[in-house]
Scaffold this active site. Structure first.
Site, PDB file in Angstrom:
ATOM      1  N   MET A  93       0.789  -1.874   0.233  1.00 31.28           N
ATOM      2  CA  MET A  93      -0.115  -0.268   0.248  1.00 31.28           C
ATOM      3  C   MET A  93       0.782   1.371  -0.103  1.00 31.28           C
ATOM      4  O   MET A  93       0.590   2.408   0.325  1.00 31.28           O
ATOM      5  CB  MET A  93      -0.746  -0.096   1.003  1.00 31.28           C
ATOM      6  CG  MET A  93      -1.882  -1.083   1.452  1.00 31.28           C
ATOM      7  SD  MET A  93      -3.756  -1.133   1.861  1.00 31.28           S
ATOM      8  CE  MET A  93      -2.959  -0.911   3.418  1.00 31.28           C
ATOM      9  N   GLY A  94       2.436   1.270  -0.604  1.00 29.16           N
ATOM     10  CA  GLY A  94       2.900   2.647  -0.096  1.00 29.16           C
ATOM     11  C   GLY A  94       3.434   2.128   0.908  1.00 29.16           C
ATOM     12  O   GLY A  94       3.405   1.971   1.772  1.00 29.16           O
ATOM     13  N   HIS A 146       8.932   0.875   2.886  1.00 28.94           N
ATOM     14  CA  HIS A 146       9.840   1.079   4.325  1.00 28.94           C
ATOM     15  C   HIS A 146      10.915  -0.161   3.878  1.00 28.94           C
ATOM     16  O   HIS A 146      10.741  -0.983   3.396  1.00 28.94           O
ATOM     17  CB  HIS A 146       9.826   0.695   5.856  1.00 28.94           C
ATOM     18  CG  HIS A 146       9.319  -0.123   6.081  1.00 28.94           C
ATOM     19  ND1 HIS A 146       8.819  -1.404   5.856  1.00 28.94           N
ATOM     20  CD2 HIS A 146       7.221  -0.141   5.970  1.00 28.94           C
ATOM     21  CE1 HIS A 146       8.338  -2.221   6.321  1.00 28.94           C
ATOM     22  NE2 HIS A 146       7.081  -1.410   6.364  1.00 28.94           N
ATOM     23  N   HIS A 168       9.766  -3.710   3.363  1.00 30.02           N
ATOM     24  CA  HIS A 168       9.548  -3.944   2.306  1.00 30.02           C
ATOM     25  C   HIS A 168      10.384  -3.304   0.856  1.00 30.02           C
ATOM     26  O   HIS A 168      10.695  -5.076  -0.179  1.00 30.02           O
ATOM     27  CB  HIS A 168       8.770  -2.325   1.265  1.00 30.02           C
ATOM     28  CG  HIS A 168       7.437  -2.401   1.967  1.00 30.02           C
ATOM     29  ND1 HIS A 168       7.203  -1.437   2.331  1.00 30.02           N
ATOM     30  CD2 HIS A 168       6.097  -3.260   1.963  1.00 30.02           C
ATOM     31  CE1 HIS A 168       5.719  -1.042   3.098  1.00 30.02           C
ATOM     32  NE2 HIS A 168       4.933  -2.435   2.702  1.00 30.02           N
ATOM     33  N   GLN A 186       6.401 -11.199   7.419  1.00 31.24           N
ATOM     34  CA  GLN A 186       5.629 -12.302   8.618  1.00 31.24           C
ATOM     35  C   GLN A 186       4.657 -11.282   9.837  1.00 31.24           C
ATOM     36  O   GLN A 186       4.393 -11.338  10.287  1.00 31.24           O
ATOM     37  CB  GLN A 186       6.751 -12.910   9.840  1.00 31.24           C
ATOM     38  CG  GLN A 186       6.406 -13.948  10.674  1.00 31.24           C
ATOM     39  CD  GLN A 186       7.695 -14.005  11.943  1.00 31.24           C
ATOM     40  OE1 GLN A 186       8.194 -14.082  11.309  1.00 31.24           O
ATOM     41  NE2 GLN A 186       7.275 -13.920  12.756  1.00 31.24           N
TER      42      GLN A 186
HETATM   43  O1  PAF Z   1      -0.116  -5.601   3.696  1.00 31.41           O
HETATM   44  C1  PAF Z   1      -0.271  -4.683   2.741  1.00 31.41           C
HETATM   45  O2  PAF Z   1      -0.045  -3.859   2.894  1.00 31.41           O
HETATM   46  C2  PAF Z   1      -1.648  -5.421   2.732  1.00 31.41           C
HETATM   47  O3  PAF Z   1      -2.857  -5.269   2.608  1.00 31.41           O
HETATM   48  C3  PAF Z   1      -2.210  -5.846   0.867  1.00 31.41           C
HETATM   49  C4  PAF Z   1      -1.583  -7.074   0.843  1.00 31.41           C
HETATM   50  C5  PAF Z   1      -0.940  -5.244  -0.053  1.00 31.41           C
HETATM   51  C6  PAF Z   1      -3.683  -5.836   0.468  1.00 31.41           C
HETATM   52  O4  PAF Z   1      -3.655  -4.089   0.040  1.00 31.41           O
END
Ligand code: PAF
Length: 287
Positions: A30-31, A34, A37, A148
């Site tokens: 969802m942007g 950090h 990601h 996780q």
């Molecule tokens: O973990 C997230 O960022 C969100 O729940 C996801 C998996 C991108 C779904 O919108």
């Protein structure tokens, strides 16, 4: 990095990669990215020919009183993070394109979605499962990567992959932490300085449960009590839940066997933080 800004673009790109015999790794987000990601992208980079990330703040997974409107957005920073981590393509879209007028079909997860965050955030996992199913159809990845930290989400999506016959492997990678133990999260940006100082107490509370488990305690309620007592020493925290459950079914098991998960959600001011640790043999079952 290639930008794919329409559903049709990502679908076409995925078809072309697949017909060229290239494997696709996918990191949905969802942007407000950090290092956690970035770690997922780096892992995908090391395992797949093409790495696709998505950024979509999914309205369907936010409750009416939650933080959809103020959810952090930082596209410039995200582009830098994704490029540095080695992503080949970024898919973004709008709620209007994802859920056009007349949209009415949802993916409803089962028992894995009921406890923990599912109990506190009704409808949240229905929104997550629905958007992730759509993203999986659009991107058609061979492997998808989740952190996780959102353990319940990852477990119920693994179940969805099996139940709905998605032809992909869903990987769960260990939580990335700040040097003081705080789990990395886009929502950490909300924390005021005093809240940021208090925040690592959540991880320490989970560690106290891990220590009690290692010392031989197997009664799940006694273990949870250890964690709740530890968190209570940081009064800034308002506990939502702290529970010890089976790490695969997320059921409450009075006396644990070889492994389990301790998961917690707690508020600092209006910011809700979640975290978890795997206990015993559960670490080997991450997937
Ligand atoms: O973990 C997230 O960022 C969100 O729940 C996801 C998996 C991108 C779904 O919108």
């Amino acid at each position: 990095m290639q930008r794919l800004d329409r559903l049709a673009d990502v679908r076409a790109a995925s078809r072309a990669w697949r017909s060229a015999g290239r494997t696709i790794g996918f990191v949905p987000t969802m942007g407000a990215l950090h290092a956690g990601h970035a770690g997922l992208v780096e892992q995908a980079r090391s395992e797949c020919d093409v790495v696709v990330a998505s950024i979509f703040v999914n309205p369907l997974q936010f409750g009416p009183n939650e933080d959809l409107a103020r959810y952090p957005r930082d596209l410039e920073g995200d582009l830098r993070t994704l490029t540095a981590a080695g992503a080949d393509a970024l898919f973004t879209t709008t709620p209007a394109e994802m859920y056009p007028s007349g949209f009415q079909t949802h993916v409803v997860p089962g028992a894995l979605a009921e406890p923990l965050c599912g109990a506190s955030r009704p409808g949240h996992f229905r929104g997550v499962a629905t958007v992730v199913a759509k993203l999986f159809h659009l991107v058609a990845p061979h492997q998808a990567y989740f952190g996780q930290k959102d353990f319940q989400q990852a477990r119920l999506l693994q179940r969805m992959v099996v139940d709905l016959d998605f032809d992909l492997v869903l990987r769960i990678l260990p939580t990335r932490r700040e040097s003081d133990g705080l789990a990395m999260s886009s929502r950490n940006r909300y924390l005021a300085p005093s809240e940021r100082t208090a925040a690592p107490a959540l991880h320490r509370a989970l560690q106290s449960v891990q220590a009690a488990f290692t010392a031989g305690e197997r009664r799940s309620e006694a273990l949870a009590a250890v964690g709740r007592a530890a968190l209570a020493t940081t009064p800034a925290f308002r506990l939502d839940y702290l529970e010890v459950r089976d790490d695969e079914t997320l059921e409450l098991v009075p006396t644990l066997g070889g492994g389990a998960v301790v998961a917690a959600a707690a508020f600092l001011g209006s910011t809700r933080l979640i975290d978890n640790l795997l206990l015993g043999s559960a670490e080997r079952r991450l997937g």
